[in-house]
Design a protein around this motif. Structure first.
Motif, short mmCIF file in Angstrom:
data_model
loop_
_atom_site.label_atom_id
_atom_site.label_comp_id
_atom_site.label_asym_id
_atom_site.label_seq_id
_atom_site.Cartn_x
_atom_site.Cartn_y
_atom_site.Cartn_z
N THR A 74 0.83 -1.20 0.00
CA THR A 74 0.00 0.00 0.00
C THR A 74 0.87 1.25 0.00
OG1 THR A 74 -1.81 -1.12 1.15
CG2 THR A 74 -1.78 1.28 1.25
N ALA A 75 1.89 1.27 0.83
CA ALA A 75 2.80 2.42 0.87
C ALA A 75 3.47 2.61 -0.48
CB ALA A 75 3.84 2.23 1.97
N PHE A 76 3.88 1.51 -1.11
CA PHE A 76 4.54 1.59 -2.41
C PHE A 76 3.59 2.10 -3.49
CE2 PHE A 76 5.46 -0.67 -6.43
CZ PHE A 76 6.66 -0.04 -6.75
N GLU A 346 -3.44 7.51 -20.84
CA GLU A 346 -3.01 7.80 -19.48
C GLU A 346 -4.00 7.28 -18.43
OE1 GLU A 346 -0.34 9.14 -16.62
OE2 GLU A 346 -0.13 8.76 -18.75
N GLN A 347 -5.28 7.31 -18.75
CA GLN A 347 -6.28 6.92 -17.75
C GLN A 347 -6.69 5.46 -17.80
OE1 GLN A 347 -8.97 10.40 -16.14
NE2 GLN A 347 -9.48 10.02 -18.28
N VAL A 348 -6.22 4.73 -18.81
CA VAL A 348 -6.59 3.32 -18.86
C VAL A 348 -6.04 2.60 -17.64
CG1 VAL A 348 -4.57 2.59 -20.23
CG2 VAL A 348 -6.71 1.27 -20.35
N ALA A 349 -6.85 1.73 -17.06
CA ALA A 349 -6.47 1.02 -15.84
C ALA A 349 -6.55 -0.48 -16.08
CB ALA A 349 -7.39 1.42 -14.69
N GLY A 369 0.29 -11.18 -5.53
CA GLY A 369 0.52 -9.82 -5.06
C GLY A 369 -0.01 -8.78 -6.03
N ARG A 370 0.12 -9.05 -7.32
CA ARG A 370 -0.39 -8.11 -8.33
C ARG A 370 -1.91 -7.98 -8.22
NH1 ARG A 370 1.79 -9.55 -14.18
NH2 ARG A 370 1.16 -7.41 -14.63
N MET A 371 -2.57 -9.05 -7.81
CA MET A 371 -4.02 -9.02 -7.67
C MET A 371 -4.45 -7.95 -6.67
SD MET A 371 -5.41 -11.38 -9.63
CE MET A 371 -6.93 -11.91 -8.89
N PHE A 372 -3.65 -7.73 -5.64
CA PHE A 372 -3.95 -6.68 -4.67
C PHE A 372 -3.48 -5.31 -5.16
CE2 PHE A 372 -2.05 -4.00 -1.37
CZ PHE A 372 -3.18 -3.65 -0.66
N SER A 373 -2.30 -5.26 -5.72
CA SER A 373 -1.63 -3.99 -5.96
C SER A 373 -2.32 -3.14 -7.02
CB SER A 373 -0.18 -4.26 -6.37
OG SER A 373 0.49 -3.05 -6.63
N TYR A 374 -2.83 -3.75 -8.08
CA TYR A 374 -3.34 -2.96 -9.19
C TYR A 374 -4.53 -2.08 -8.78
CZ TYR A 374 -0.36 -4.92 -12.82
OH TYR A 374 0.72 -5.25 -13.60
N VAL A 375 -5.51 -2.67 -8.12
CA VAL A 375 -6.66 -1.88 -7.70
C VAL A 375 -6.24 -0.81 -6.69
CG1 VAL A 375 -8.82 -1.94 -6.40
CG2 VAL A 375 -8.41 -3.61 -8.18
N ASP A 376 -5.39 -1.18 -5.77
CA ASP A 376 -4.93 -0.23 -4.77
C ASP A 376 -4.27 0.97 -5.42
OD1 ASP A 376 -4.42 0.56 -2.03
OD2 ASP A 376 -2.33 0.04 -2.39
N THR A 377 -3.47 0.74 -6.45
CA THR A 377 -2.81 1.82 -7.16
C THR A 377 -3.81 2.73 -7.85
OG1 THR A 377 -0.86 0.45 -7.55
CG2 THR A 377 -1.15 2.36 -8.97
N PRO A 385 -12.75 5.00 -6.22
CA PRO A 385 -13.16 3.65 -6.60
C PRO A 385 -13.93 3.56 -7.91
CG PRO A 385 -14.64 4.51 -4.94
CD PRO A 385 -13.56 5.54 -5.10
N ASN A 386 -14.23 4.70 -8.54
CA ASN A 386 -15.06 4.66 -9.75
C ASN A 386 -14.25 4.79 -11.04
OD1 ASN A 386 -17.70 4.38 -8.55
ND2 ASN A 386 -17.40 6.47 -7.76
N PHE A 387 -12.97 4.43 -10.99
CA PHE A 387 -12.13 4.53 -12.20
C PHE A 387 -12.64 3.62 -13.32
CE2 PHE A 387 -10.09 1.47 -9.34
CZ PHE A 387 -9.95 0.35 -10.16
N HIS A 388 -13.43 2.61 -12.97
CA HIS A 388 -13.97 1.72 -14.00
C HIS A 388 -15.02 2.42 -14.86
CE1 HIS A 388 -16.78 1.48 -10.63
NE2 HIS A 388 -17.70 1.13 -11.50
N GLU A 389 -15.49 3.61 -14.44
CA GLU A 389 -16.48 4.33 -15.22
C GLU A 389 -15.86 5.31 -16.21
OE1 GLU A 389 -19.41 6.16 -12.74
OE2 GLU A 389 -20.29 4.24 -12.16
#
Length: 709
Positions: A74-76, A346-349, A369-377, A385-389
């Motif tokens: 999370t810090a990273f 730039e905004q694609v996630a 670990g990537r499964m956690f990190s991507y959404v957190d980033t 949390p609405n970046f999917h929109e």
């Protein structure tokens, strides 16, 4: 009273100064990590193991309860706003993926379920270590992320142009990137690993050795995105309608072949055209030269997962194509440039957890670990949390869930019910059974004691690094040696350099000896377990040993000319190259038009001094006595062909155009120089210059002493 006040003044000053001094000490304590201190969590908890994620058994899945991993990651993930911590510099394009035939036997993924099925995609390529302002051609891994907008939801295949990775466990990812990034005291060097902290980390983490061989090779210097392989890196799972689970490795194979830049060329491009790769991609799509890749799979039955002598869950290992061939299942074509860089590229996630029914993850500790990190980033980078929109991330499949509100919410949800189950809405929103297309996780057994421990099946760190080295052709091996000499030669801590040679000698003693030759360091003895093994070479690991496609479609050629050119000959050469699918530009000392010997004007596309040979795949010199004489008198023109020659590119000339090659010291008489041809008439190009271009590079003449370019 005045006297009393004066007497008290020093004490008051001292009292006022004390908090300031104490605060300075507090700040120094907070921002300094002193050598020899115990490693702790943010709460002061002393950490016993910072090398392994908590998992259920040595090969089991990572556990959500691992607070130490989550705190560290999370810090990273939140270190930089809003630029990506990694993969900051990118280029992207829209396209389509078409399946060759139904893959229902191995997966129930709908977009792979029928031959001819077309699925929109958005692809982002990127460098990893550099910032958004760095150059495209830095020696680096390249991200290769594909978002499939399927009928069942978005599926993201998030990979790289190299099939393996530096580390086996995601808990080490922040350490890896911290070491690779510019050193924190001076914020240099940018987009470069040629510094102490990176190699200090690598030398202490032997599992990185295989990846080091790849990034020191020409794979880290792709000629273009269209000539770059892509890999899913991890082993994933495919499940079919019957519930049968198989392991799979994903591959993207470019139809233009796999080619790289010369190291000297990449360095010069960083200064002359730092946007080289993104410009090349955008220009190719704009002119209709659409980049294409085949998606291939290596499929392994679950029962066979342990028969290879290495662990398929280890992301520092690849599955050799000679053992399990790559089977093509479809083709991706990029055919549309983004309309807006920020809104799309730039905004694609992307997220490794964006899955569809029939495709699932494995217990690979790096993937977990990537499964956690991507959404957190994305929560920080894209504001909530609405970046999917955001339009580029929005699924084409219908979206119905109970998620509400938050930053940047765009969907206007109607009705009283935002929970489940409910009896108020009729019919209610409900789960979808697997039989009707609902996503279910692959049913694999999980058992084990909670441990921070690496499986013994992950312990071999050198065998595949040795296989990679021994599979390279002599020119490719020389490039690896020179890259290591450059990187290690930049170090200022001798112990790090010596430790790296201790790792390299476990890969191959000849490799270590050749690297050490310029470093002034003795080559240590290899480990008895790892030294001097021999393997059958794998041609798939070499860009040169692999057969090049005979097509030259999409290659770029510069034709050098000036006033007095043989206009008819130039136009005939240009027409022949264009018919072969080659992109041609006429370069001259001045813009506008050239007057030709026959009186026909010839349009000039670019200046010789502003469009270097670095951006072309080959160089051709037009005929015409006056033109050739003027070019022979031009230092810029002579340097142009010298530089192309040194970078092993095909060179050609029509008739007396060979005079410019001769003036540059390039022989056109006697024994044929590889990749150099002279045609007496344009019709001879197909057997000479165009045939030479099918080789892309002629490394057999690329020696430093050939020419001083």
């Amino acid at each position: 009273m005045a006297q009393n006040a004066a007497a008290q003044q020093p004490a008051a000053i001292a009292a006022a100064a004390t908090p300031i001094a104490d605060k300075a000490q507090d700040l120094a304590h907070e921002t300094t990590v002193d050598a020899g201190q115990a490693l702790t969590s943010n709460q002061g908890l002393k950490i016993a193991d910072n090398q392994n994620t908590l998992r259920a058994g040595p090969r089991g899945p990572a556990l959500l309860e691992d607070q130490l991993f989550r705190e560290k990651m999370t810090a990273f993930d939140h270190e930089r706003i809003p630029e990506r911590v990694v993969h900051a510099r990118g280029a992207a394009a829209h396209g389509v993926f078409e399946t060759y035939a139904s893959q229902a036997a191995i997966t129930r993924a709908g977009f792979l379920g029928a031959g001819g099925k077309k699925t929109p995609v958005f692809v982002r390529f990127s460098t990893v270590a550099g910032s958004r302002g760095s150059a495209d051609t830095a020696r680096d891994v390249r991200g290769f992320a594909v978002k499939f907008y399927t009928d069942e939801g978005n599926y993201d295949l998030v990979g790289n142009n190299i099939p393996v990775f530096f580390i086996q466990d995601a808990i080490k990812f922040p350490d890896l990137i911290h070491a690779a990034k510019p050193e924190p005291d001076r914020e240099i060097p940018q987009a470069s690993t040629a510094h102490d902290t990176f190699w200090d980390f690598i030398s202490l983490v032997p599992e990185s050795t295989h990846m080091v061989m790849w990034i020191m090779s020409d794979r880290a210097l792709p000629r273009s995105y269209a000539m770059m392989e892509g890999f899913g890196v991890h082993s994933f799972r495919l499940t079919n309608a019957q519930g049968t689970s198989r392991l799979v490795k994903f591959h993207w194979k470019p139809l233009k072949g796999v080619h790289g830049l010369a190291w000297d060329e990449a360095q010069k491009l960083a200064g002359k055209d730092p946007d080289f790769h993104r410009r090349d991609l955008a220009d190719a799509i704009a002119t209709g030269d659409f980049p294409e890749w085949e998606l291939g799979v290596q499929v392994v039955e679950e029962a066979d997962a342990n028969r290879f002598g290495f662990d398929l869950l280890d992301s520092t290992k690849l599955l050799p194509e000679e053992i399990v061939p790559v089977r093509p299942i479809g083709k991706m074509t990029l055919n549309r440039n983004p309309d807006n860089y920020f809104a799309e590229t730039e905004q694609v996630a992307f997220h490794t957890g964006n899955l569809v029914p029939g495709i699932d993850v494995t217990e690979d500790p790096l993937l977990q670990g990537r499964m956690f990190s991507y959404v957190d980033t994305q929560l920080t980078r894209l504001g909530g949390p609405n970046f999917h929109e955001i339009p580029i991330n929005r699924a084409l499949a219908p979206v119905h869930n109970m998620n509400r509100d938050g930053f940047h919410r765009q969907t206007i949800a109607k009705g009283r019910v935002n929970y489940e189950p409910s009896s108020i809405d009729v019919p209610p929103i409900r789960e979808v059974p697997a039989a009707n297309g609902g996503f279910v996780t692959a049913q694999v057994p999980v058992a084990g004691v909670k441990v921070r421990h690496r499986s013994e099946t992950f312990a071999d760190h050198y065998s595949q690094a040795t296989l990679f080295w021994q599979s390279q052709t002599p020119p490719e091996q020389q490039h690896i040696v020179e890259a290591l000499q450059f990187e290690l030669g930049k170090l200022t801590v001798p112990a790090v350099r010596a430790r790296m040679l201790s790792n390299l000698v476990n890969v191959d003693r000849e490799l270590a000896t050749r690297v050490a030759a310029v470093l002034g360091v003795a080559v240590p003895a290899a480990s008895p377990r790892n030294g001097n093994k021999r393997y059958a070479p794998s041609p798939a690991l070499s860009m040169i040993a692999r057969a090049n496609p005979k097509s030259v479609v999409g290659r770029k050629v510069a034709i050098l000319a000036t006033d007095g050119v043989d206009g008819d000959g130039l136009q005939a050469v240009k027409a022949m190259l264009v018919r072969a699918g080659v992109m041609v530009k006429v370069l001259a000392p001045h813009l506008g038009s050239l007057w030709s010997a026959g009186g026909t004007p010839v349009a000039v596309d670019e200046l010789i001094v502003t469009t270097p040979s670095l951006v072309f795949d080959a160089v051709f010199v037009a005929a015409g006595a006056d033109s050739v004489a003027a070019l022979r008198a031009s230092g810029d023109a002579i340097d142009y062909v010298r530089e192309a020659f040194r970078h092993a590119k095909p060179l050609g000339a029509l008739a007396d155009g060979a005079g410019l090659l001769a003036a540059a010291g390039i022989s056109t008489t006697g024994a044929k120089v590889p990749g150099v041809s002279v045609a007496s008439q344009p019709a001879e190009l197909s057997q000479g210059f165009i045939a030479d271009m099918t080789m892309h590079r002629h490394w057999d003449r690329a020696v430093k002493s050939a020419l001083a370019a």
